[in-house]
Write an enzyme that holds these catalytic residues in place. Structure first.
Site, PDB file in Angstrom:
ATOM      1  N   SER A 145      40.179  38.525  38.367  1.00 22.16           N
ATOM      2  CA  SER A 145      40.300  38.873  39.361  1.00 22.16           C
ATOM      3  C   SER A 145      39.017  38.753  40.680  1.00 22.16           C
ATOM      4  CB  SER A 145      40.084  40.958  38.906  1.00 22.16           C
ATOM      5  OG  SER A 145      41.111  41.126  40.276  1.00 22.16           O
ATOM      6  N   ASP A 298      50.842  39.714  35.262  1.00 21.10           N
ATOM      7  CA  ASP A 298      50.362  40.022  36.142  1.00 21.10           C
ATOM      8  C   ASP A 298      51.175  39.933  37.436  1.00 21.10           C
ATOM      9  OD1 ASP A 298      48.439  39.787  37.551  1.00 21.10           O
ATOM     10  OD2 ASP A 298      46.848  38.504  37.411  1.00 21.10           O
ATOM     11  N   HIS A 331      47.807  42.528  34.654  1.00 17.94           N
ATOM     12  CA  HIS A 331      46.735  42.584  35.276  1.00 17.94           C
ATOM     13  C   HIS A 331      46.026  42.515  34.063  1.00 17.94           C
ATOM     14  CE1 HIS A 331      44.181  41.016  38.165  1.00 17.94           C
ATOM     15  NE2 HIS A 331      43.501  41.564  38.804  1.00 17.94           N
TER      16      HIS A 331
HETATM   17  N1  LIG Z   1      40.148  46.682  36.096  1.00 23.12           N
HETATM   18  C1  LIG Z   1      39.433  46.121  36.905  1.00 23.12           C
HETATM   19  C2  LIG Z   1      40.155  45.869  37.945  1.00 23.12           C
HETATM   20  C3  LIG Z   1      41.160  44.508  37.912  1.00 23.12           C
HETATM   21  O1  LIG Z   1      40.784  43.105  37.739  1.00 23.12           O
HETATM   22  C4  LIG Z   1      38.687  46.697  37.276  1.00 23.12           C
HETATM   23  O2  LIG Z   1      38.186  48.029  37.420  1.00 23.12           O
HETATM   24  O3  LIG Z   1      37.414  46.449  36.892  1.00 23.12           O
END
Ligand SMILES: N[C@@H](CCO)C(=O)O
Ligand SMILES: CC(=O)SCCNC(=O)CCNC(=O)[C@H](O)C(C)(C)COP(=O)(O)OP(=O)(O)OC[C@H]1O[C@@H](n2cnc3c(N)ncnc32)[C@H](O)[C@@H]1OP(=O)(O)O
Length: 356
Positions: A145, A298, A331
């Site tokens: 991400s 995703d 994702h």
């Molecule tokens: N769930 C992830 C964000 C998306 O990848 C976080 O809170 O860092």
């Protein structure tokens, strides 16, 4: 001689001031890092010949990648995919976050309203931290991400330094879809009467919205199955109490301004634009051998976007491999699917280094 992993540890670095890409200067600049390596290889005294693995956390993560409570705990440790007997495994808290590196409220961090941060700023801070440690080559750099965005940005900023990269669940540039979700989250934050210093419900609801984009329908149906009967006005469906729990968890551990800054770094990520002082797309500078990984469910960073990213990297002349994680969970599968992730990490560590 066999090598033995020491215990993981946190360390602090004082770094040179950093001029931010969109204006502002980080003074008293510091980074908090997490380190797990062989006995004798420490941030204060690098042992020669230990290959470095640099991990970059996602939006709300921290430097603590492994060890108890670490965001990749199940894949890091002796005998695991990322083995501190064999590699120096490090992670830094992202600039502008709230887990120990310079960020809102810390000494010397800009206090101007509407400050903007970019993935280039986070990457530059990490380059300064590597300089300070004396790490000139990185065997593998990876993250998912936002962590994938910073991974790509590092490889564009310093192509000779990063030998292999594994960008996971990410893209060459944030799509309108991603920026749009972030916009709605930001507006929710700003509706909170306590925004920004005493934020409460706004951060919870922004996180609830975001969680739905980080997950996928089949995984939620499995983990939060609908009961035969429930009252929705009183939050009787499991998915409702689940989202409430997730919102409260973030409210208890994160700050509104840091959240906004991290969202902005995603919004501004665009390696199709040149880096400052250059005239070709930043992505065309990447030289690292790359394993581009997507997640089949995703909805934020789609498999089609992973193909586009791989295409840009091949055009740049990089060696590129592709893999897809199959998951019910969407994702955030890169933070959940350990059995699928581990062999991907092993493969990435073994990629052929680029010809220098
Ligand atoms: N769930 C992830 C964000 C998306 O990848 C976080 O809170 O860092
Ligand atoms: C410094 C730091 O803390 S950073 C921590 C590291 N985290 C990160 O880097 C990224 C942020 N984390 C995340 O995005 C997520 O935690 C993920 C993607 C890693 C995993 O999601 P999780 O929330 O752990 O898993 P899951 O979706 O199964 O939810 C489990 C939690 O929801 C609770 N829960 C599950 N169903 C329900 C429900 N129906 N009602 C209420 N609560 C529920 C569980 O009790 C559990 O609570 P806990 O986390 O307080 O123990």
């Amino acid at each position: 001689m066999p090598t033995v992993a020491a215990s993981p540890r946190i360390f602090e670095l004082a770094l040179p001031d950093l001029a931010l890409e969109r204006g502002g200067m980080v003074r008293s600049h510091r980074a908090r890092g997490w380190w797990w390596s062989r006995e004798g290889d420490t941030p204060e005294s690098l042992q020669p010949g230990v290959p470095t693995v640099l991990l970059i956390h996602a939006l709300t993560g921290s430097a603590q990648a492994g060890g108890q409570g670490g965001w990749w705990e199940p894949v890091i440790g002796p005998g695991r995919a990322l083995d501190p007997d064999q590699f120096r495994i490090i992670c830094f808290n992202n600039l502008g976050s709230c887990y120990g590196s310079s960020g809102p409220g810390s000494d010397g961090f800009p206090t101007v309203r509407n400050l903007e941060l970019t993935s280039i700023d986070i990457a530059r801070a990490q380059l300064l931290a590597l300089d300070k440690l004396g790490i000139t080559k990185v065997h593998l750099t990876t993250g998912g991400s936002l962590g994938g965005m910073v991974t790509l940005t590092l490889a564009a900023l310093a192509p000779a330094r990063f030998e292999r990269i594994l960008p996971l669940a990410t893209s060459v540039a944030a799509s309108a879809w991603v920026v749009g979700w972030n916009h709605v989250a930001r507006q929710i934050l700003r509706l909170d009467p306590g925004y920004p210093d005493n934020i409460g419900r706004g951060l919870e609801i922004a996180r609830q919205l975001a969680i739905l984009t980080y997950r996928a329908e089949p995984g939620l149906d499995v983990r939060q199955p609908r009961p035969a009967f429930a009252n929705s006005a009183s939050g009787g469906y499991p998915i409702q109490s689940y989202l409430e729990h997730q919102g409260a968890k973030l409210r208890n551990r994160f700050a509104a301004q840091a959240y906004e800054l991290q969202l902005a770094t995603m919004d501004h990520h665009d390696l199709l634009q040149p880096l400052p002082g250059d005239n070709r797309p930043a992505i065309s500078r990447v030289h690292a051998t790359t394993l581009v990984v997507d997640i089949d469910t995703d909805q934020l960073f789609t498999p089609a976007q992973a193909e586009v990213l791989a295409g840009h990297l091949r055009k740049a002349g990089a060696r590129v491999e592709r893999a897809t994680m199959s998951s019910l969970h969407g994702h955030d599968a890169f933070l959940m699917e350990w059995e699928t992730l581990a062999p991907i990490l092993t493969r990435a560590l073994q990629l052929e280094a680029p010809a220098s």
